[in-house]
Design an enzyme around this catalytic site. Structure first.
Site, PDB file in Angstrom:
ATOM      1  N   GLU A  56       0.586  -0.923  -0.569  1.00 22.33           N
ATOM      2  CA  GLU A  56       0.209  -0.177  -0.557  1.00 22.33           C
ATOM      3  C   GLU A  56       0.826   1.161   0.016  1.00 22.33           C
ATOM      4  O   GLU A  56       1.886   1.372   0.793  1.00 22.33           O
ATOM      5  CB  GLU A  56      -1.040   0.125   1.085  1.00 22.33           C
ATOM      6  CG  GLU A  56      -2.410  -1.012   1.221  1.00 22.33           C
ATOM      7  CD  GLU A  56      -3.044  -1.150   2.449  1.00 22.33           C
ATOM      8  OE1 GLU A  56      -4.044  -1.190   2.107  1.00 22.33           O
ATOM      9  OE2 GLU A  56      -2.658  -1.203   3.305  1.00 22.33           O
TER      10      GLU A  56
ATOM     11  N   CYS B  75       5.261  -4.289  16.943  1.00 21.35           N
ATOM     12  CA  CYS B  75       5.202  -2.746  17.692  1.00 21.35           C
ATOM     13  C   CYS B  75       3.317  -3.534  17.734  1.00 21.35           C
ATOM     14  O   CYS B  75       2.921  -3.900  16.954  1.00 21.35           O
ATOM     15  CB  CYS B  75       4.807  -1.514  17.400  1.00 21.35           C
ATOM     16  SG  CYS B  75       6.658  -1.652  16.633  1.00 21.35           S
TER      17      CYS B  75
ATOM     18  N   CYS C 277       3.223   8.734   1.354  1.00 23.04           N
ATOM     19  CA  CYS C 277       3.890   7.593   1.994  1.00 23.04           C
ATOM     20  C   CYS C 277       4.006   6.389   1.607  1.00 23.04           C
ATOM     21  O   CYS C 277       2.803   5.535   0.853  1.00 23.04           O
ATOM     22  CB  CYS C 277       2.500   7.365   2.994  1.00 23.04           C
ATOM     23  SG  CYS C 277       2.979   6.169   4.232  1.00 23.04           S
TER      24      CYS C 277
ATOM     25  N   CYS D  33       0.654  -1.692  16.165  1.00 21.05           N
ATOM     26  CA  CYS D  33       0.648  -1.100  14.962  1.00 21.05           C
ATOM     27  C   CYS D  33      -0.284  -2.273  14.265  1.00 21.05           C
ATOM     28  O   CYS D  33       0.475  -3.267  14.117  1.00 21.05           O
ATOM     29  CB  CYS D  33       2.057  -0.743  13.988  1.00 21.05           C
ATOM     30  SG  CYS D  33       1.856  -1.062  12.144  1.00 21.05           S
TER      31      CYS D  33
ATOM     32  N   CYS E 228      -1.818   6.163   9.149  1.00 17.69           N
ATOM     33  CA  CYS E 228      -0.449   5.929  10.249  1.00 17.69           C
ATOM     34  C   CYS E 228      -1.259   4.559  10.896  1.00 17.69           C
ATOM     35  O   CYS E 228      -1.645   4.849  11.426  1.00 17.69           O
ATOM     36  CB  CYS E 228       0.344   6.778  11.386  1.00 17.69           C
ATOM     37  SG  CYS E 228       1.027   8.023  10.756  1.00 17.69           S
TER      38      CYS E 228
ATOM     39  N   CYS F  51       5.779  -7.040   8.364  1.00 13.79           N
ATOM     40  CA  CYS F  51       6.972  -6.211   9.402  1.00 13.79           C
ATOM     41  C   CYS F  51       7.375  -7.522  10.370  1.00 13.79           C
ATOM     42  O   CYS F  51       6.746  -8.537  10.710  1.00 13.79           O
ATOM     43  CB  CYS F  51       6.572  -5.220  10.135  1.00 13.79           C
ATOM     44  SG  CYS F  51       7.649  -3.910  10.806  1.00 13.79           S
TER      45      CYS F  51
END
Ligand code: SAH
Ligand code: SF4
Length: 387
Positions: free
Chosen positions: A111, A136, A125, A139, A361, A132
């Site tokens: 994305e 975290c 962005c 997230c 975000c 990942c």
């Protein structure tokens, strides 16, 4: 029992013809020679011509390279490609934010999000990995397993797709709508530094897309050993996902902290090449209700970053399905910001953008993986129940 593979530096072999858009100038010269398109003594001149077509004009067809002879166009088309990846989905938010879901290879979906009125004109962005490894806890991307690192071509492609959509070819010198790039999409860019550095070299080339390196920001959760190399190789602006002011809490929010704690991180930041009042580091701090948002923590933050040329971005937490965290109240965020401001640190509160299309975000996560992750949860559930 679960087995896990360390895939942090993995890039699966990309099959098919090489996409020239992902090569640096040096790489392009070499590729032309290796494919027998031109002799070494002509490579520099040819590469410059072809570079302009790819990165200034944005062409995807070798036949449009009007100053390249027909037989050479044919050779190029035989050995290489300039094809854009498939856009699986394009969504436009009420606030003008545009989210692209891009399939760069079978099973590889990333994305990228264009946010108008950010930076000089508008920021894209970009993602550096699919998924990942870092988990975290606040997230959404962290809940998606890492599939693989993106290649430089796949990172550059995100910029190309956005410029196609904005109609920004050939590279406009003025009034650009895409002026800034932030590596704040999916993934940890410093676990893919080689490709991120190549992509930055390509995107910043003055005879191509020509975005200034000072308008490119790389955000990291704190891969300390790669901070120096990032600065030396890219001269990009640095953003650090801090989110906590003590190790006990940061260990929970950003588990990488267990490997590189706050002391090591702050030392690495202070040594970042080129840091000055004109080139400040950005600290990102996600505001989590009752977790990290007290006035005491604001004061601890001031103490932690004292003496560093810095600003702080306060990011209201963006919720996603399944999370237990909540966003701090607006008044709490404002009080937190006031303490930082009083101590001399600019601390804008980042207005959430594109929340309605899950483009804000930390909300990014590709659909294909979501399906797989939920299937996985279901399977785990069944195992637990059966035990
Ligand atoms: N992996 C890199 C870059 C991608 S994340 C990093 O962690 O820095 C980009 C930013 O979004 C980071 O500051 C991250 O902490 C923040 N973020 C992640 N999830 C979020 C959420 N749900 N709400 C608000 N910000 C979030
Ligand atoms: Fe990965 Fe960054 Fe999300 Fe952490 S915040 S899981 S490092 S993408």
């Amino acid at each position: 029992m679960s087995l896990s593979l360390d895939l942090t530096r993995t890039t699966a072999a990309v099959t098919g013809p090489v996409n020239l858009a992902g090569l640096t100038r040096a790489g392009l010269r070499q590729a032309l020679v290796d494919a027998g398109v031109c002799p070494p003594e002509k490579a520099k001149m040819r590469a410059t011509q072809i570079w302009g077509w790819i990165h200034h004009h944005g062409v995807t067809d070798f036949a449009l390279m009007s100053n390249v002879a027909k037989d050479m166009q044919a050779k190029l088309a035989e050995a290489f490609t300039l094809a854009r990846p498939e856009i699986v989905e394009r969504q436009v938010s009420k606030d003008g934010t545009r989210k692209y879901l891009i399939r760069t290879a079978p099973g590889i979906e990333v994305e990228a999000v264009y946010i108008p009125d950010v930076g000089r004109a508008g920021a894209l962005c970009v993602s550096s990995q699919v998924g990942c490894t870092l988990n975290c806890t606040f997230c959404h991307t962290g809940t998606q397993k890492l599939v693989r690192n993106l290649t430089a071509a796949e990172i550059v492609a995100q910029v190309q797709v956005c410029r196609d959509d904005l109609g920004e070819w050939p590279s406009p010198m003025e009034d650009r709508r895409l002026s800034n790039i932030v590596f704040m999409g999916m993934g940890e860019p410093l676990y893919n530094l080689d490709h991120v550095a190549d992509a930055i070299e390509i995107i910043s080339d003055p005879e191509g897309i020509a975005l200034s390196r000072r308008r490119m920001t790389v955000s990291t959760s704190g891969v300390v050993p790669q901070l120096g190399p990032l600065g030396d190789r890219t001269q990009a602006m640095l953003a650090i996902s801090l989110h906590a002011t003590n190790d006990a809490l940061r260990d929970v929010l950003v588990p990488l902290n267990k490997k590189y704690n706050l002391e090591a991180l702050m030392a690495g930041i202070r040594a970042y090449p080129g840091l000055s009042n004109a080139r400040r580091v950005t600290f990102e701090y996600v505001m989590l209700k009752g977790v990290n948002d007290s006035p005491d923590e604001a004061r601890a933050l001031v103490k932690l970053i004292e003496g560093i040329p810095a600003k702080v971005n306060l990011i209201p937490f963006n919720p996603w399905p399944g999370t237990d965290y909540q966003c701090s109240d607006w008044g709490t965020i404002e009080r937190f910001a006031a303490i930082l401001n009083k101590a001399g640190f600019a601390s804008p509160i980042r207005t959430p953008r594109g929340r309605d299309i899950l483009a804000a975000c930390g909300q990014l996560k590709s659909e294909s993986e979501k399906v797989r992750a939920s299937a996985l949860r279901k399977a785990e559930q069944t195992t637990v129940e059966a035990a």
